[in-house]
Design an enzyme around this catalytic site. Structure first.
Site: not given
Ligand code: DGL
Length: 265
Positions: A75, A192
């Site tokens: 992440c 992302c």
């Protein structure tokens, strides 16, 4: 390393599966535990202090529960904040996921690169420092998307996501006129881990062709290097998928391909 190494892959939701699938392909000998902190999703909507206060102790609990040999923070929104805290606090190896600005700028021919991530990731000091250090003559456009991670979750969960909604999120990544191919954005960093879940649609909806840079293969190589030589056996124990919300596992069938077909517990 004796026996099967256990690799814990962590994300705010299902995005880290795009990193996991590359690691699974590189290390079929490992045992995998995937943790989606969906109780706190989306991380992109939380402040920096909140994310550190959430993730650092949670990773400690997961280390105690699953005894991994290595932890991957799949992440960007978290990795751009927590890696130094994790390394200070816990002794095992950590691999993070941060915007692939260096390879993107090295390969861009038009010298126009966009970094496409959550609103949190594109605001980070960490990201600004990567640009300072590695943009070398490139014009870098930071594009923070409020919704695309949620749209990717919805799509993978089998819900309808419209082309119009995706197009609206990617539009600011495309800088320069579509007429002059030598002066427009030619490279977009997928900063992302959720976004590669929609890659087919990003490619189809792009106003002009660009290279989309997904760091997952490089992360898998790094993980494999840290673990050392792979064993010859394949882990047949299945894999573990944990949702911090404790929601029911209705998606197991759709998620199995990311685990190389392993059965999910
Ligand atoms: N998958 C996460 C990332 O790479 C973020 C999604 C979110 O929770 O906002 O940044």
């Amino acid at each position: 390393m004796a026996g099967f190494p256990t690799i814990l892959v962590f994300d705010s939701g299902l995005g880290g599966l795009t990193v996991l699938r590359e690691i699974v392909a590189a290390r079929p000998d490992a045992h995998f535990v995937y943790v989606a902190d969906d109780a706190f999703f989306p991380y992109g909507h939380h402040g920096e202090r909140e994310i550190i206060a959430r993730v650092v102790p949670l990773i400690g609990e997961l280390i105690a529960a699953y005894a991994p040999d290595l932890v991957v923070i799949a992440c960007n929104t978290a990795s751009t904040l927590v890696m130094s805290h994790l390394r200070e606090r816990y002794t095992l190896p950590f691999v993070g996921t941060v915007p692939a600005i260096k390879p993107a700028c090295a390969q861009s021919k038009t010298r126009r690169v966009s970094v496409f991530g959550t609103k949190g990731t594109v605001q980070r000091e960490y990201t600004k420092k990567l640009i300072e250090d590695f943009a070398v003559g490139c014009e870098v456009t930071l594009v923070g998307s409020a919704e695309l991670a949620s749209l990717a979750e919805a799509a993978l969960s089998g819900n309808e996501v419209s082309d119009r909604d995706i197009s609206a999120e990617i539009a600011p990544c495309f800088v320069g006129g579509s007429e002059d191919a030598s002066a427009r954005t030619d490279t977009i960093v997928l900063a992302c881990t959720h976004y590669p879940l929609l890659l087919d649609r990003l490619v189809r909806l792009a106003p002009w062709p660009v290279d989309w840079i997904d760091p997952a293969p490089a992360i898998a190589r790094r993980v494999s290097d840290l673990l050392g030589k792979p064993g010859h056996d394949v882990d047949n124990r299945g894999a573990e998928m944990i949702f911090t919300s404790r929601r029911p596992h209705t998606l197991s069938r759709a998620l199995m391909p990311f685990f190389g077909g392993r059965v999910l517990a």
